[in-house]
Design a protein around this motif. Sequence first.
Motif, PDB file in Angstrom:
ATOM      1  N   ASN A   1     -29.689  91.803 -24.939  1.00 52.74           N
ATOM      2  CA  ASN A   1     -31.036  92.380 -24.796  1.00 52.74           C
ATOM      3  C   ASN A   1     -31.573  93.227 -25.818  1.00 52.74           C
ATOM      4  O   ASN A   1     -32.921  93.478 -26.139  1.00 52.74           O
TER       5      ASN A   1
ATOM      6  N   LYS B   1     -44.574  92.873 -28.796  1.00 53.01           N
ATOM      7  CA  LYS B   1     -44.067  92.743 -27.286  1.00 53.01           C
ATOM      8  C   LYS B   1     -42.743  92.301 -26.662  1.00 53.01           C
ATOM      9  O   LYS B   1     -41.762  92.671 -26.069  1.00 53.01           O
ATOM     10  N   LYS B   2     -42.270  91.864 -28.046  1.00 55.03           N
ATOM     11  CA  LYS B   2     -40.842  91.383 -27.798  1.00 55.03           C
ATOM     12  C   LYS B   2     -39.798  92.708 -27.960  1.00 55.03           C
ATOM     13  O   LYS B   2     -38.675  93.033 -27.487  1.00 55.03           O
TER      14      LYS B   2
ATOM     15  N   ILE C   1     -40.312 103.503 -26.893  1.00 56.77           N
ATOM     16  CA  ILE C   1     -41.223 103.173 -25.701  1.00 56.77           C
ATOM     17  C   ILE C   1     -42.302 104.331 -25.638  1.00 56.77           C
ATOM     18  O   ILE C   1     -43.128 103.667 -26.239  1.00 56.77           O
TER      19      ILE C   1
ATOM     20  N   THR D   1     -32.526 100.075 -17.885  1.00 58.34           N
ATOM     21  CA  THR D   1     -31.283  99.584 -17.237  1.00 58.34           C
ATOM     22  C   THR D   1     -29.536 100.022 -17.946  1.00 58.34           C
ATOM     23  O   THR D   1     -29.813 100.561 -18.878  1.00 58.34           O
TER      24      THR D   1
ATOM     25  N   ASN E   1     -37.349  98.758 -23.290  1.00 59.42           N
ATOM     26  CA  ASN E   1     -37.978  99.001 -22.043  1.00 59.42           C
ATOM     27  C   ASN E   1     -36.156  98.077 -20.833  1.00 59.42           C
ATOM     28  O   ASN E   1     -36.126  99.087 -20.033  1.00 59.42           O
ATOM     29  N   TYR E   2     -35.655  97.463 -21.297  1.00 61.58           N
ATOM     30  CA  TYR E   2     -34.315  96.928 -20.937  1.00 61.58           C
ATOM     31  C   TYR E   2     -33.535  98.198 -21.196  1.00 61.58           C
ATOM     32  O   TYR E   2     -32.273  98.867 -19.729  1.00 61.58           O
TER      33      TYR E   2
ATOM     34  N   GLU F   1     -40.740  95.701 -26.727  1.00 63.72           N
ATOM     35  CA  GLU F   1     -41.148  96.900 -25.858  1.00 63.72           C
ATOM     36  C   GLU F   1     -40.259  95.844 -24.623  1.00 63.72           C
ATOM     37  O   GLU F   1     -39.497  97.068 -24.053  1.00 63.72           O
ATOM     38  N   LYS F   2     -40.153  95.041 -24.820  1.00 66.08           N
ATOM     39  CA  LYS F   2     -39.468  94.423 -23.496  1.00 66.08           C
ATOM     40  C   LYS F   2     -38.173  94.825 -23.877  1.00 66.08           C
ATOM     41  O   LYS F   2     -37.416  95.165 -23.199  1.00 66.08           O
ATOM     42  N   SER F   3     -37.673  94.565 -24.879  1.00 64.11           N
ATOM     43  CA  SER F   3     -35.711  94.567 -24.925  1.00 64.11           C
ATOM     44  C   SER F   3     -36.135  96.637 -24.846  1.00 64.11           C
ATOM     45  O   SER F   3     -34.960  96.713 -24.071  1.00 64.11           O
TER      46      SER F   3
END
Length: 211
Positions: free
Chosen positions: A179, A152-153, A112, A164, A159-160, A155-157
């Motif tokens: 995820n 974008k996919k 990230i 998390t 970040n989780y 980055e979302k993955s």
Amino acid sequence: MKDINWLKLFWELFKTIAPSIVAWYLAVRTAAKRSEKDKKEAREQLKIAKDYNAEVQNKAYKLQFCLRELENREQLYEKALSDTNVVSECIRRYFNSNGSSGSIMASAGELINQLHLIMPSIGTTESLVSAVRPSEVVTFEESLNHLNYYGKKIEKSMNYLAHTKIQEGLLGRKQVNENFNDEDMRNFFDQLLNMRGLILKLIYIVLNEMG
């Protein structure tokens, strides 16, 4: 002794000396004109040489700047490729029961951070492409569109996974599995590779220009 005809004597002397004087005068005048012409040509040549040297120097500065900036971009993409591999390897080992959720979180966070370094450089990277090889701008934009789509996919993955807490056992495996998409990661890796390849191509072009 007869009287000397001074007029005739002077006339004869004049006829003898005059051509030499005229020849000398013409030679001096011609030499002066030639000298002035040579000086003028020399000044013009110096100006041309000065302008040429300034142009060459400006081009050298431009190439050096482009090379330095392209090398910086190449290092960004090289690091992102490495981080992508590390994430995939940590997840593979996690599912093979010889990895940890902590390593997944750490590697996802590293990727990230690298993406956040790459994205602000996109605009200036396009400017570099345009400066070095304008015909490659279309290729760059196509690669960028694909990179953004998968980026974008990912980055979302990431970040989780980075932020998390992953549970132990089956619940943790389910979290990671839901995820993280291995195919998206491979496609993202390929687009990073394409961008890095384009930058390397531009670096070779600049090096050739520099001789």
